[in-house]
Scaffold this motif. Sequence first.
Motif, short mmCIF file in Angstrom:
data_model
loop_
_atom_site.label_atom_id
_atom_site.label_comp_id
_atom_site.label_asym_id
_atom_site.label_seq_id
_atom_site.Cartn_x
_atom_site.Cartn_y
_atom_site.Cartn_z
N ASP A 43 0.83 -1.20 0.00
CA ASP A 43 0.00 0.00 0.00
C ASP A 43 0.87 1.26 0.00
OD1 ASP A 43 -2.73 1.23 0.37
OD2 ASP A 43 -1.72 2.02 2.16
N ILE A 44 0.69 2.12 -0.99
CA ILE A 44 1.52 3.31 -1.13
C ILE A 44 1.30 4.28 0.04
CG2 ILE A 44 1.93 5.38 -2.52
CD1 ILE A 44 1.41 3.72 -5.01
N LEU A 45 0.05 4.47 0.44
CA LEU A 45 -0.23 5.39 1.54
C LEU A 45 0.48 4.95 2.82
CD1 LEU A 45 -1.71 7.77 2.80
CD2 LEU A 45 -3.71 6.29 3.11
N SER A 46 0.43 3.68 3.12
CA SER A 46 1.09 3.18 4.33
C SER A 46 2.60 3.38 4.27
CB SER A 46 0.78 1.68 4.52
OG SER A 46 -0.61 1.46 4.66
N ARG A 47 3.19 3.15 3.12
CA ARG A 47 4.64 3.33 2.99
C ARG A 47 5.02 4.81 3.04
NH1 ARG A 47 7.75 -0.70 2.07
NH2 ARG A 47 9.32 0.37 0.79
N LEU A 70 11.01 5.01 -2.34
CA LEU A 70 9.73 5.03 -3.05
C LEU A 70 9.88 5.72 -4.40
CD1 LEU A 70 7.21 5.86 -0.16
CD2 LEU A 70 7.95 3.64 -1.01
N LEU A 71 10.64 6.81 -4.44
CA LEU A 71 10.88 7.49 -5.71
C LEU A 71 11.63 6.59 -6.68
CD1 LEU A 71 11.83 11.13 -4.62
CD2 LEU A 71 9.94 10.48 -6.13
N PRO A 106 2.02 5.60 -12.64
CA PRO A 106 2.66 6.87 -12.24
C PRO A 106 2.42 7.24 -10.79
CG PRO A 106 0.57 7.34 -13.31
CD PRO A 106 0.72 5.82 -13.31
N TRP A 107 1.62 6.46 -10.06
CA TRP A 107 1.14 6.92 -8.75
C TRP A 107 2.24 6.94 -7.69
CZ3 TRP A 107 -2.92 9.30 -9.94
CH2 TRP A 107 -3.81 8.79 -10.89
N LEU A 108 3.09 5.96 -7.66
CA LEU A 108 4.11 5.90 -6.62
C LEU A 108 5.08 7.08 -6.74
CD1 LEU A 108 5.41 4.50 -4.24
CD2 LEU A 108 6.62 2.99 -5.82
N ALA A 109 5.56 7.34 -7.95
CA ALA A 109 6.47 8.46 -8.15
C ALA A 109 5.79 9.79 -7.86
CB ALA A 109 7.01 8.44 -9.58
N THR A 110 4.52 9.91 -8.26
CA THR A 110 3.78 11.16 -8.07
C THR A 110 3.57 11.47 -6.59
OG1 THR A 110 2.63 10.90 -10.18
CG2 THR A 110 1.64 12.39 -8.56
N PHE A 111 3.06 10.52 -5.85
CA PHE A 111 2.71 10.77 -4.45
C PHE A 111 3.95 10.88 -3.56
CE2 PHE A 111 -1.40 8.59 -5.69
CZ PHE A 111 -2.14 9.77 -5.69
N ALA A 167 4.96 14.25 -1.44
CA ALA A 167 5.27 14.21 0.00
C ALA A 167 6.60 14.90 0.28
CB ALA A 167 5.29 12.77 0.47
N LEU A 168 7.58 14.64 -0.56
CA LEU A 168 8.90 15.25 -0.39
C LEU A 168 8.84 16.76 -0.58
CD1 LEU A 168 11.90 14.66 0.11
CD2 LEU A 168 12.17 14.31 -2.36
N ILE A 169 8.07 17.20 -1.57
CA ILE A 169 7.94 18.64 -1.85
C ILE A 169 7.27 19.35 -0.68
CG2 ILE A 169 6.75 20.32 -3.29
CD1 ILE A 169 7.22 18.42 -5.66
N LEU A 170 6.16 18.80 -0.18
CA LEU A 170 5.42 19.44 0.90
C LEU A 170 6.25 19.51 2.18
CD1 LEU A 170 1.84 17.93 0.38
CD2 LEU A 170 2.61 20.26 -0.10
#
Length: 277
Positions: free
Chosen positions: A64-68, A229-230, A241-246, A250-253
């Motif tokens: 799960d991407i959100l959990s990671r 993750l990136l 594209p979702w893993l790289a995007t999210f 997260a890193l930007i914010l």
Amino acid sequence: MNVLADLSRRPGGTFALFAVTLLCLIAIAAPLIAPYGPNAIAPANRLMDPSLQHLLGTDHLGRDILSRLIFGARVALGISLSVIAISLTTGVTLGIASALSLRAVDFVIVGIFDVVTSFPSIILALALVAVFGPGLGNVVLLVSIVFIPHFGRVARAQTIAIRNSPFIEAERVLGAEPWRVILHHVTPNIIGPIFVLACMDIPVVITIEAGLSFLGLGVRPPLASWGNLLNDGYTYLDQSPWLATFSGLALILATLGFALLGEALRDTLDPKLRKTL
């Protein structure tokens, strides 16, 4: 002065407080709010798009991407705060010692600072980790070395500015021990700019850690890191594209939040830069 109230009135201050507070809460409560285990593999669900079952989708192993991302926030914040704590403590100690010691000692310490700062931060961190090996502990210790001169130079300059002040001379005349002068008079008067520098260095540390992990020289899998993750997202970008995007968002914010917080704190705590709002 109500620092928090003043920060909230600064440009970007409200966003910075919200972003940093949210990141800290997520990192602290990661095991409670993550919907799945960060390393729970489900090959049947690999590279899924966002859905009600997996709000941000899944990666190439069905994790799960959100959990990671949530556990990655804990890694990013833990490493950055550890690095800042080590480099701040060591740098301030060396900076004060340099300013209050004999000229020969001052020359040696400043020379060491010059050697370390002569290399770009990311290049030096990359070289040190490449030589001594990747891993969580090595990343923290080696990146700390890169940032020690940042705090040492500021501490030295601030100490030189106040070391002959009347209140310092009065303490010496009264027979105060050197450690007492440093602890009760020097440190409280130089900590403001150092604290601001610490806030502004946190996003740099987060970025360096992510870069090292992206290159395979930082946090080792399966531990969740935004850099890992990136890397995974880049590898499977043509399929999802979702893993790289999210992970990129997260890193930007996180880096933007800490950078804006540092600037707002600088304007709030420095009388020369304080503005009338």
